[in-house]
Design an enzyme around this catalytic site. Structure first.
Site, PDB file in Angstrom:
ATOM      1  N   ASP A 111      32.254 -23.972  28.309  1.00  0.00           N
ATOM      2  CA  ASP A 111      32.955 -25.142  28.835  1.00  0.00           C
ATOM      3  C   ASP A 111      31.979 -26.287  29.095  1.00  0.00           C
ATOM      4  OD1 ASP A 111      35.275 -26.476  29.454  1.00  0.00           O
ATOM      5  OD2 ASP A 111      35.390 -25.750  31.512  1.00  0.00           O
ATOM      6  N   GLY A 156      40.665 -30.018  40.338  1.00  0.00           N
ATOM      7  CA  GLY A 156      40.952 -29.637  38.964  1.00  0.00           C
ATOM      8  C   GLY A 156      41.902 -28.463  38.935  1.00  0.00           C
TER       9      GLY A 156
END
Length: 639
Positions: free
Chosen positions: A459, A341
């Site tokens: 998140d 990521g």
């Protein structure tokens, strides 16, 4: 030919003296074995990262307080005995003081204990814990008469000597006085005060609150505080069972002497003598080529001062620190890549004890390490079944890595997104999805209200929810998390943080309200809606921005119009109940105004209750501005 044969005898003497000084310095600076052992955390049952005052048969008594011995059971919460009463230790967090969550063992499995006749009340020992507990007592009544008091909502039944007998629970003085006339056994049990309203919504909710336990705060004595202030580690003398302060050189009765200054003085003396010796060698050997080689630098200036300051403050209580060479070995030189990521790459690794781990190697270009500090500071001292366990970290210059427990089933994203590794044919079933939603909610409730210093994750999304072998969800990736005190209700933020499609409106613009833990509630709601509609979301055009194609709007209209078959599919009546309940909860969580969103404790209550009691919420205003992309779009986090 050996070149040292050409050196004068006094040079040989200086070289010998130089290495002798190095040996003395190294020996003097070696830490005491008890200090080295006890500064490491340990695991007991399914809790990790434990430290003083706890100890167990697998951990030396000198590392803990003799009153806090744990009984470790595989895949079970540890057992702690207090005033001859066994408790399950559910979690531990330490943000300035040690707060532990415990529940009576005899009530952990069932509200009806095996030996009701032998059950007895307990009192929290003020010698062990601070008298600042946020608890409220609930009174349980057992072995009651068949005559029914006017409290049908608080009634249940338990087996007493082979006979089913009525039982009750109550908090009000009038109810307690009244029930005392009907029942033979009366027991006061503490629960968390902020959950008190939940228990009146049925026996199942009361049992859940009872199993969630209550918080107590460990009361360190003055000697332990003095020991910690002197950079020592609190412990117990294994011979006398009295307090001892474990220091770098050896244990002391109360606190560490100022050994650091003596060490510094000795190091200075050694350094001066060493410099003189080296200069003498250089002068004597000035003509030799090997004497012109540069001496390697031993200490490099770190550009991670903030994190090093954090380590200085939390030293012996931190998770294990690994060198980068150890990280390379445990990952077999980064052979098995699990994912990637914007933060970096995750590799599968293996510790020396055989346990598999997930190693997240962060990009060196990711700022000055704020996300790294956030992640370690947020979860290194918390322990909860729905929070991923941080086992260690690495920090060497620009090399940063986080070592987590390995979660075998990967992320929730794989089970609800058709683009994922597992296709929709591998849908887990609505009962499991329902339990996953409840587990995530419990983890968030712990972060928001269970810790002394609260944590907002910022998140929450399917990619950051990991599933273990039993599909128990664990919240991960705390790189964007923010810590706040109990008194703070609104957080101060200078930037938008989160993942597009899951970010609450107030995080984008303060015109919608203040940023708080309710921002996590919004993200959770979007996650639940995606869980509900994940298999059908291909009907939502990825590039079409019309309202009819906006994913939550698509779900809302089907609920509002009663056209819910697309959500349910071919399911049973019970499964339809689950899906409708999850959908309504998700829609309540994404309300535009933060104050209209439920707390996570309320969310758990709604998910465990009946959908018949849930009303369809108002349509959030943001449904009219569908700039947010559809879910499962694999967007990256922003900070």
């Amino acid at each position: 030919m050996d070149t040292h044969l050409f050196l004068p005898s006094h040079v040989h003497s200086m070289i010998t003296l130089f290495f002798l000084l190095l040996f003395v310095s190294s020996s003097y600076c070696e830490d005491d074995k008890h200090y080295t052992e006890c500064r490491k955390t340990f695991s007991c049952g399914n809790l990790h990262g434990l430290y003083y005052p706890f100890w167990s048969d697998e951990r030396s008594k000198i590392c803990g307080d003799q009153r806090f011995k744990l009984r470790c059971e595989e895949d079970q919460f540890p057992v702690l005995s207090i005033t001859n009463q066994d408790f399950r230790l559910l979690s531990v967090d330490d943000f300035g003081r040690i707060t532990i969550t415990i529940v009576r063992m005899d009530l952990f499995e069932s509200i009806c204990p095996v030996n009701i006749a032998e059950i007895r009340p307990i009192t929290i020992d003020n010698a062990l814990f601070l008298d600042e507990q946020e608890v409220q007592n609930v009174t349980l009544f057992y072995n009651c008469s068949a005559e029914k008091p006017p409290f049908p909502n608080y009634r249940f039944s338990c087996d007493v000597n082979g006979e089913e007998r009525p039982a009750y629970y109550a908090t009000g003085e009038w109810e307690i006085d009244h029930l005392s006339n009907y029942c033979n056994i009366e027991l006061q049990v503490p629960i968390s005060a902020y959950r008190i309203e939940i228990i009146w919504n049925g026996l199942r909710n009361f049992e859940r609150v009872l199993k969630a336990g209550f918080n107590v705060v460990y009361k360190p004595d003055e000697m332990c505080e003095r020991c910690s202030d002197s950079s020592g580690i609190c412990g117990t003398n294994s011979t006398t069972s009295r307090f001892t302060c474990l220091c770098h050189d050896r244990p002391y009765p109360m606190n560490c002497p100022n050994v650091d200054s003596r060490r510094v003085t000795l190091k200075v003396v050694i350094g001066i003598v060493a410099v003189v010796v080296v200069l003498g060698i250089l002068v004597t050997c000035g003509g030799l080529i090997y004497c012109r080689k540069k001496i390697p630098t031993v200490f490099l200036r770190s550009n991670n001062q903030d994190f090093e300051a954090f380590l200085e403050n939390h030293g012996p209580l931190s998770v294990k620190r690994y060198s980068f060479s150890e990280v390379k070995k445990m990952t077999n030189f980064f052979k098995d890549k699990l994912g990637q990521g914007g933060y970096g790459i995750v590799y599968k690794g293996k510790l020396k004890d055989g346990h598999f781990v997930a190693v997240k190697v962060l990009n060196a270009s990711k700022g000055e390490g704020e996300e790294f500090i956030n992640e370690v500071a947020s979860i290194s001292r918390t322990s909860h079944i729905n929070i991923v366990t941080l086992l260690g970290f690495c920090l060497e210059g620009q090399k940063r890595a986080l070592i987590y427990e390995f979660i075998s089933n990967g992320s929730l994203e794989n089970f609800i997104c058709s683009q994922g590794i597992l296709k929709s044919d591998y849908h887990l079933g609505w009962e499991i999805m329902h339990e996953i939603a409840i587990g995530i909610a419990r983890g968030l409730e712990y972060l928001h209200r269970g810790c002394k210093t609260r944590i907002v994750h910022f998140d929450i999304k399917p990619h950051n929810i990991l599933l273990d072998e039993n599909f128990c969800p664990k919240i991960s990736d705390f790189g964007l998390a923010k810590l706040y005190t109990k008194k703070e209700s609104i957080l101060s933020m200078l930037e938008t943080r989160g993942t597009i499609g899951y970010i609450a409106p107030e995080v984008f613009s303060r015109n919608f309200g203040g940023v708080s833990y309710k921002s996590d509630v919004y993200s959770y709601g979007m996650l639940v809606l995606e869980t509900v509609g994940g298999r059908e979301k291909d009907e939502v055009g990825t590039n079409d921005s019309s309202n009819e194609k906006y994913f939550p709007y698509w779900i809302y209209k089907r609920i509002e119009l009663g056209n819910e078959s697309k959500l349910y599919g071919e399911t049973s009546t019970e499964e339809k109940e689950i899906v409708r309940k999850m959908t309504l909860v998700g829609l309540w969580c994404i309300q535009t105004n933060p104050s209209d969103r439920p707390s996570m404790s309320k969310v758990i209550e709604m998910l465990e209750g009946s959908s018949e009691s849930l009303k369809i919420p108002p349509m959030p205003l943001l449904f009219s501005t569908p700039e947010s992309p559809p879910l499962c779009s694999f967007t990256t986090s922003t900070a």
